[in-house]
Design an enzyme around this catalytic site. Structure first.
Site, PDB file in Angstrom:
ATOM      1  N   TYR A   1       0.839  -1.196   0.000  1.00  0.00           N
ATOM      2  CA  TYR A   1       0.000   0.000   0.000  1.00  0.00           C
ATOM      3  C   TYR A   1       0.881   1.256   0.000  1.00  0.00           C
ATOM      4  O   TYR A   1       0.659   2.190  -0.772  1.00  0.00           O
ATOM      5  CB  TYR A   1      -0.909  -0.032   1.231  1.00  0.00           C
ATOM      6  CG  TYR A   1      -1.748   1.197   1.443  1.00  0.00           C
ATOM      7  CD1 TYR A   1      -2.807   1.504   0.593  1.00  0.00           C
ATOM      8  CD2 TYR A   1      -1.495   2.052   2.525  1.00  0.00           C
ATOM      9  CE1 TYR A   1      -3.594   2.641   0.805  1.00  0.00           C
ATOM     10  CE2 TYR A   1      -2.276   3.173   2.745  1.00  0.00           C
ATOM     11  CZ  TYR A   1      -3.317   3.461   1.877  1.00  0.00           C
ATOM     12  OH  TYR A   1      -4.078   4.580   2.093  1.00  0.00           O
TER      13      TYR A   1
ATOM     14  N   GLU B   1     -12.115   5.769   4.970  1.00  0.00           N
ATOM     15  CA  GLU B   1     -11.516   6.547   6.063  1.00  0.00           C
ATOM     16  C   GLU B   1     -12.544   6.776   7.168  1.00  0.00           C
ATOM     17  O   GLU B   1     -12.206   6.796   8.354  1.00  0.00           O
ATOM     18  CB  GLU B   1     -10.979   7.884   5.550  1.00  0.00           C
ATOM     19  CG  GLU B   1      -9.730   7.778   4.682  1.00  0.00           C
ATOM     20  CD  GLU B   1      -8.466   7.404   5.437  1.00  0.00           C
ATOM     21  OE1 GLU B   1      -8.513   7.254   6.678  1.00  0.00           O
ATOM     22  OE2 GLU B   1      -7.430   7.241   4.780  1.00  0.00           O
TER      23      GLU B   1
ATOM     24  N   TRP C   1      -5.507   1.560  10.172  1.00  0.00           N
ATOM     25  CA  TRP C   1      -5.746   1.460   8.740  1.00  0.00           C
ATOM     26  C   TRP C   1      -5.502   0.046   8.225  1.00  0.00           C
ATOM     27  O   TRP C   1      -6.164  -0.409   7.292  1.00  0.00           O
ATOM     28  CB  TRP C   1      -4.885   2.464   7.983  1.00  0.00           C
ATOM     29  CG  TRP C   1      -5.116   2.405   6.511  1.00  0.00           C
ATOM     30  CD1 TRP C   1      -4.234   2.011   5.547  1.00  0.00           C
ATOM     31  CD2 TRP C   1      -6.344   2.705   5.814  1.00  0.00           C
ATOM     32  NE1 TRP C   1      -4.832   2.056   4.302  1.00  0.00           N
ATOM     33  CE2 TRP C   1      -6.116   2.477   4.441  1.00  0.00           C
ATOM     34  CE3 TRP C   1      -7.603   3.141   6.235  1.00  0.00           C
ATOM     35  CZ2 TRP C   1      -7.112   2.668   3.477  1.00  0.00           C
ATOM     36  CZ3 TRP C   1      -8.595   3.334   5.276  1.00  0.00           C
ATOM     37  CH2 TRP C   1      -8.341   3.101   3.923  1.00  0.00           C
TER      38      TRP C   1
END
Length: 201
Positions: A25, A47, A55
């Protein structure tokens, strides 16, 4: 997804850690300027789901999120009804938070209205004057949790009916979607994302 080989004279941003999913990522997505409205909408929704969580938790569930949220097609998500909400609340493959699920649906409806009037991508990018902010941080301690730009964007989106879009959430979105370049200057991805931000001749 490709994972870049970081050369000996460069170091990845510390937050990437050692998890292969997180590294991929970092190396391929985070900080790359993104102007596609659906991609921006997906990130805004994810988000929002991330609030209060890490995350990496969202990354591990992202493919299932994409399945059940119709690849984050705002027109389809905007039509989700109570039965779909109940099904999503019962799905262990995503974050089963009714308030966040209902907010995602409301955000899809708000997206369609905003996109039809002003263009969602153009609206989002207008808060950085259409070009990525190139920060030059040398340590994670220098990176802010929110900025004047993310506060202004949060206020503007809330005024248009969006939810779960506080300034900290939106700054994380701005970082990941390349509205700001917050890779450490010691990380090779800083220069790579800076180059991607340059206008095409």
């Amino acid at each position: 997804m490709r994972t870049e080989e970081i050369p000996a004279d460069g170091t990845r941003c510390g937050w990437a850690g050692s998890d292969p999913l997180y590294i991929a990522y970092h190396d391929n997505e985070w900080g790359v300027p993104q102007h596609d409205a659906r991609a921006l909408f997906e990130k805004l929704v994810l988000e929002g789901f991330q609030a209060g969580l890490s995350w990496i938790t969202i990354l591990r569930k992202r493919e299932r999120f994409r399945e059940v949220f119709e690849n984050f097609d705002p027109e389809k998500v905007a039509r989700f009804g109570p039965d779909k909400v109940d099904a999503l609340v019962a799905d262990p493959g995503i974050i089963r938070h009714r308030g966040k699920i209902e907010a995602a649906i409301g955000n899809a409806q708000a997206f369609l209205e905003l996109d039809g009037k002003e263009g969602f991508s153009q609206f989002i990018w207008s808060f950085v004057d259409g070009a990525p902010i190139q920060n030059r941080f040398r340590s994670l301690s220098e990176v802010p949790a929110e900025t004047a730009e993310s506060r202004a964007l949060s206020k503007a989106l809330k005024a248009r009916g969006f939810r779960f879009c506080g300034p900290t959430t939106l700054y994380a979105m701005m970082q990941s979607m390349g509205l700001v370049n917050d890779h450490m200057v010691s990380c090779p991805r800083h220069a790579a994302c800076e180059e991607l931000a340059k206008p095409t001749p």
